[in-house]
Design a protein around this motif. Structure first.
Motif, short mmCIF file in Angstrom:
data_model
loop_
_atom_site.label_atom_id
_atom_site.label_comp_id
_atom_site.label_asym_id
_atom_site.label_seq_id
_atom_site.Cartn_x
_atom_site.Cartn_y
_atom_site.Cartn_z
N VAL A 29 0.85 -1.20 0.00
CA VAL A 29 0.00 0.00 0.00
C VAL A 29 0.88 1.25 0.00
O VAL A 29 0.60 2.22 -0.69
CB VAL A 29 -0.95 0.00 1.22
N ARG A 30 1.98 1.20 0.74
CA ARG A 30 2.86 2.39 0.85
C ARG A 30 3.83 2.50 -0.31
O ARG A 30 4.37 3.56 -0.57
CB ARG A 30 3.68 2.31 2.14
N CYS A 31 4.11 1.39 -1.00
CA CYS A 31 5.14 1.41 -2.05
C CYS A 31 4.68 2.24 -3.25
O CYS A 31 3.59 2.01 -3.78
CB CYS A 31 5.47 -0.02 -2.49
N LEU A 32 5.55 3.19 -3.68
CA LEU A 32 5.24 4.04 -4.83
C LEU A 32 5.79 3.46 -6.13
O LEU A 32 5.54 3.99 -7.21
CB LEU A 32 5.90 5.41 -4.65
N GLY A 33 6.62 2.38 -5.99
CA GLY A 33 7.23 1.82 -7.19
C GLY A 33 8.34 2.69 -7.75
O GLY A 33 8.62 2.68 -8.93
N SER A 35 11.53 2.44 -7.27
CA SER A 35 12.74 1.64 -7.55
C SER A 35 13.99 2.01 -6.80
O SER A 35 15.04 1.42 -7.06
CB SER A 35 13.06 1.69 -9.06
N HIS A 36 13.93 2.98 -5.90
CA HIS A 36 15.15 3.34 -5.15
C HIS A 36 15.75 2.09 -4.48
O HIS A 36 16.95 1.85 -4.58
CB HIS A 36 14.85 4.37 -4.06
N CYS A 37 14.92 1.30 -3.83
CA CYS A 37 15.41 0.13 -3.10
C CYS A 37 15.97 -0.92 -4.08
O CYS A 37 17.02 -1.50 -3.84
CB CYS A 37 14.30 -0.50 -2.27
N VAL A 38 15.26 -1.10 -5.19
CA VAL A 38 15.66 -2.10 -6.20
C VAL A 38 17.05 -1.74 -6.75
O VAL A 38 17.95 -2.58 -6.81
CB VAL A 38 14.62 -2.15 -7.35
N VAL A 39 17.21 -0.47 -7.15
CA VAL A 39 18.47 -0.01 -7.76
C VAL A 39 19.61 -0.06 -6.74
O VAL A 39 20.71 -0.54 -7.04
CB VAL A 39 18.30 1.42 -8.32
N LEU A 40 19.34 0.40 -5.50
CA LEU A 40 20.40 0.43 -4.48
C LEU A 40 20.87 -0.99 -4.15
O LEU A 40 22.07 -1.26 -4.11
CB LEU A 40 19.91 1.13 -3.22
N CYS A 41 19.92 -1.91 -3.96
CA CYS A 41 20.30 -3.28 -3.61
C CYS A 41 21.11 -3.93 -4.73
O CYS A 41 22.07 -4.64 -4.47
CB CYS A 41 19.05 -4.10 -3.32
N LYS A 42 20.76 -3.62 -5.98
CA LYS A 42 21.51 -4.16 -7.12
C LYS A 42 22.91 -3.56 -7.14
O LYS A 42 23.90 -4.28 -7.30
CB LYS A 42 20.76 -3.82 -8.41
N LYS A 43 23.01 -2.23 -6.91
CA LYS A 43 24.30 -1.54 -6.91
C LYS A 43 25.21 -2.08 -5.81
O LYS A 43 26.40 -2.25 -6.00
CB LYS A 43 24.07 -0.04 -6.65
N LEU A 44 24.63 -2.36 -4.62
CA LEU A 44 25.43 -2.84 -3.49
C LEU A 44 25.85 -4.29 -3.67
O LEU A 44 26.75 -4.76 -3.01
CB LEU A 44 24.65 -2.65 -2.19
N GLY A 45 25.13 -5.03 -4.53
CA GLY A 45 25.53 -6.40 -4.83
C GLY A 45 24.48 -7.47 -4.65
O GLY A 45 24.32 -8.30 -5.54
N VAL A 55 5.22 -2.48 -7.90
CA VAL A 55 5.51 -2.59 -6.47
C VAL A 55 6.81 -3.37 -6.29
O VAL A 55 7.06 -4.33 -7.00
CB VAL A 55 4.35 -3.33 -5.74
N ALA A 56 7.60 -2.95 -5.33
CA ALA A 56 8.85 -3.67 -5.05
C ALA A 56 8.53 -5.01 -4.40
O ALA A 56 7.65 -5.09 -3.55
CB ALA A 56 9.73 -2.84 -4.12
N CYS A 74 14.01 3.93 1.16
CA CYS A 74 12.60 4.09 0.84
C CYS A 74 12.01 5.42 1.34
O CYS A 74 12.00 5.67 2.53
CB CYS A 74 11.78 2.93 1.41
N PRO A 75 11.48 6.24 0.42
CA PRO A 75 10.93 7.55 0.82
C PRO A 75 9.60 7.45 1.56
O PRO A 75 9.19 8.42 2.19
CB PRO A 75 10.76 8.28 -0.51
N THR A 76 8.92 6.29 1.50
CA THR A 76 7.59 6.20 2.12
C THR A 76 7.56 5.22 3.30
O THR A 76 6.48 4.85 3.76
CB THR A 76 6.54 5.73 1.08
N LYS A 77 8.75 4.77 3.71
CA LYS A 77 8.80 3.79 4.83
C LYS A 77 7.95 2.57 4.51
O LYS A 77 7.29 2.01 5.40
CB LYS A 77 8.35 4.43 6.14
N ALA A 78 7.95 2.15 3.26
CA ALA A 78 7.18 0.97 2.87
C ALA A 78 7.91 -0.31 3.26
O ALA A 78 7.32 -1.37 3.33
CB ALA A 78 6.92 0.99 1.36
#
Ligand code: SF4
Length: 93
Positions: A29-33, A35-45, A55-56, A74-78
């Motif tokens: 419900v809180r996820c805006l989609g 991708s900040h989390c998706v991109v960061l996790c990929k960048k970190l490994g 939705v993530a 995450c900007p929305t604390k999702a």
């Protein structure tokens, strides 16, 4: 609430040790989609997250090192908790 002793893998990354097993829980419900989390996790490994239907989602839980970076991104604390799935229905937050 009960406690038990479990065996876990410890992953060394970024000069720290992370106990594997905990994964993020994403509130759809809180996820805006964004991708900040998706991109960061990929960048970190670990590359644990994907975006699915806007939705993530935790696509590769086995890769998660439990560093919590996604929660910070995450900007929305999702992304609320890092917990170990039990297979029982999780209490929504
Ligand atoms: S950073 Fe938060 S809002 Fe953005 S895709 Fe990830 S969970 Fe959704």
């Amino acid at each position: 609430m009960s406690s038990k002793t479990v065996q876990s893998n410890v992953v060394e990354a970024f000069g720290r040790e992370f106990v594997q097993g905990n994964v993020p829980e994403i509130n759809e419900v809180r996820c805006l989609g964004c991708s900040h989390c998706v991109v960061l996790c990929k960048k970190l490994g670990p590359n644990v997250l994907d975006l699915k239907e806007g939705v993530a989602v935790v696509a590769r839980p086995e890769n998660c090192i439990g560093d919590g970076a996604c929660m910070m991104a995450c900007p929305t604390k999702a992304i609320f908790l890092m917990s170990r799935p039990t297979g029982k229905k999780a209490t929504p937050f």
